[in-house]
Design an enzyme around this catalytic site. Structure first.
Site, PDB file in Angstrom:
ATOM      1  N   SER A   1      -7.107   5.383  -0.114  1.00  0.00           N
ATOM      2  CA  SER A   1      -7.115   4.015  -0.935  1.00  0.00           C
ATOM      3  C   SER A   1      -8.592   3.524  -0.653  1.00  0.00           C
ATOM      4  CB  SER A   1      -6.318   3.051  -0.123  1.00  0.00           C
ATOM      5  OG  SER A   1      -4.969   3.278  -0.073  1.00  0.00           O
TER       6      SER A   1
ATOM      7  N   ASP B   1       0.703  -1.301   0.110  1.00  0.00           N
ATOM      8  CA  ASP B   1       0.002   0.003  -0.023  1.00  0.00           C
ATOM      9  C   ASP B   1       0.947   1.096   0.083  1.00  0.00           C
ATOM     10  OD1 ASP B   1      -2.470   1.521   0.200  1.00  0.00           O
ATOM     11  OD2 ASP B   1      -2.208   1.604   2.346  1.00  0.00           O
TER      12      ASP B   1
ATOM     13  N   GLN C   1      -5.136  -1.705  -7.120  1.00  0.00           N
ATOM     14  CA  GLN C   1      -5.843  -0.691  -6.011  1.00  0.00           C
ATOM     15  C   GLN C   1      -6.329   0.656  -6.789  1.00  0.00           C
ATOM     16  OE1 GLN C   1      -4.147   2.314  -2.933  1.00  0.00           O
ATOM     17  NE2 GLN C   1      -4.019   0.326  -1.887  1.00  0.00           N
TER      18      GLN C   1
END
Length: 297
Positions: free
Chosen positions: A236, A212, A286
């Protein structure tokens, strides 16, 4: 923090309280967050802790091979996180788990993870890019940010459990090169700052944590947007990850990222993670919210 301290911090974050016997309709675990300049929980932390929680309810011979999750609410770093694991299925080869991460009685993340008994089958992979400089020749985050008198810069420089080294110039600050090139690609080397235990479940959870860090930077780089852009808001939204082969996060990994699309105040990032031998160990996708300050009406 020292390199040993930051690795110990990562291991402490992934060492959830609770056992599989502590359950109602769910297996219940509790996680903590480190002290940090922002009160908001890092999304990769919740991913890694969710992987640990789910893994504790699955036989050890079934490593995680994929997850699909949504970030629903920002997490509060000053409060513990409760993880509820629902055992969806245990088949001959595959197991599935649903994990909810809760704060204040509300889910901040929801994901489904799948585990598989290692099996033989067809094999191929996208090759590792050529001509990438060795990580030892590149500056660390501490080299770049360590002299900046700012809490976030100091936190990124010294308190993160991963050493992240950019192949292209980093996008912390605006540079003429970034404004000129505007490519939708981003490449970093990364590894933990210290050695990790011989536990594949921990290595895979730690890789989820690190996945991430920079995945949306390819979208920002495409539009010449450094992290210090006034009024820039990035968060996110969802995260998908596939582990293809065994991995060690305490050895250098190459994280190759690209953004095929951005629209509707959202940017999509795709990533491939290779070990130094060129094996593709994981893939990541993502989508994140990317908002710019609106001009006055």
């Amino acid at each position: 923090m020292s390199e040993r301290d930051t690795t110990e911090m990562l291991l402490d974050l992934l060492d959830l309280d609770g056992e599989p016997e502590a359950r109602t309709e769910e297996d219940i675990f509790t996680g903590r967050s480190p002290v940090q300049p922002r009160q908001r929980v890092f999304g990769g932390q919740v991913l890694g802790q969710s992987v640990v929680a789910a893994s504790r309810t699955v036989d050890g011979d079934r490593p995680i091979h994929s997850l699909h999750g949504y970030f629903l609410r920002p997490g509060d770093a000053l409060k513990p996180i409760t993880f509820g694991v629902q055992r969806l299925r245990d088949g001959r080869s595959f197991s599935a788990r649903r994990v909810h991460a809760y704060q204040n009685g509300e889910p901040i993340m929801s994901l489904i993870a799948s585990f598989q008994v290692p099996s033989e089958g067809i094999e191929h992979q996208e090759p590792m890019p050529e001509g990438i400089p060795d990580p030892e020749t590149l500056p660390s985050s501490a080299d770049i940010l360590g002299r900046i008198d700012d809490p976030m810069a100091q936190d990124w420089a010294y308190n993160r459990p991963f050493d992240v080294r950019y192949v292209e110039p980093p996008i912390y600050f605006p540079t003429p090169e970034m404004a000129r090139q505007r490519t939708a690609h981003n490449t970093v080397w990364l590894k933990t700052t210290g050695p990790m235990p011989e536990d594949q479940a921990l290595h895979r959870a730690a890789l989820a944590y690190a996945s991430d860090y920079t995945i949306l930077e390819s979208a920002l780089r495409r539009h010449g947007l450094p992290w210090t852009t006034p009024g820039l808001s990035v968060a996110s939204l969802d995260h998908a990850m596939w582990w293809h082969r065994p991995v060690r996060v305490d050895e250098w990994l190459l994280y190759v990222q690209a953004s095929p699309s951005a629209s509707g105040a959202r940017g999509l990032g795709l990533g491939r993670i290779y070990n130094r031998s060129g094996d593709l160990v994981a893939s990541v996708a993502q989508e994140g919210m990317v908002r710019l300050p609106q001009p006055p009406a």
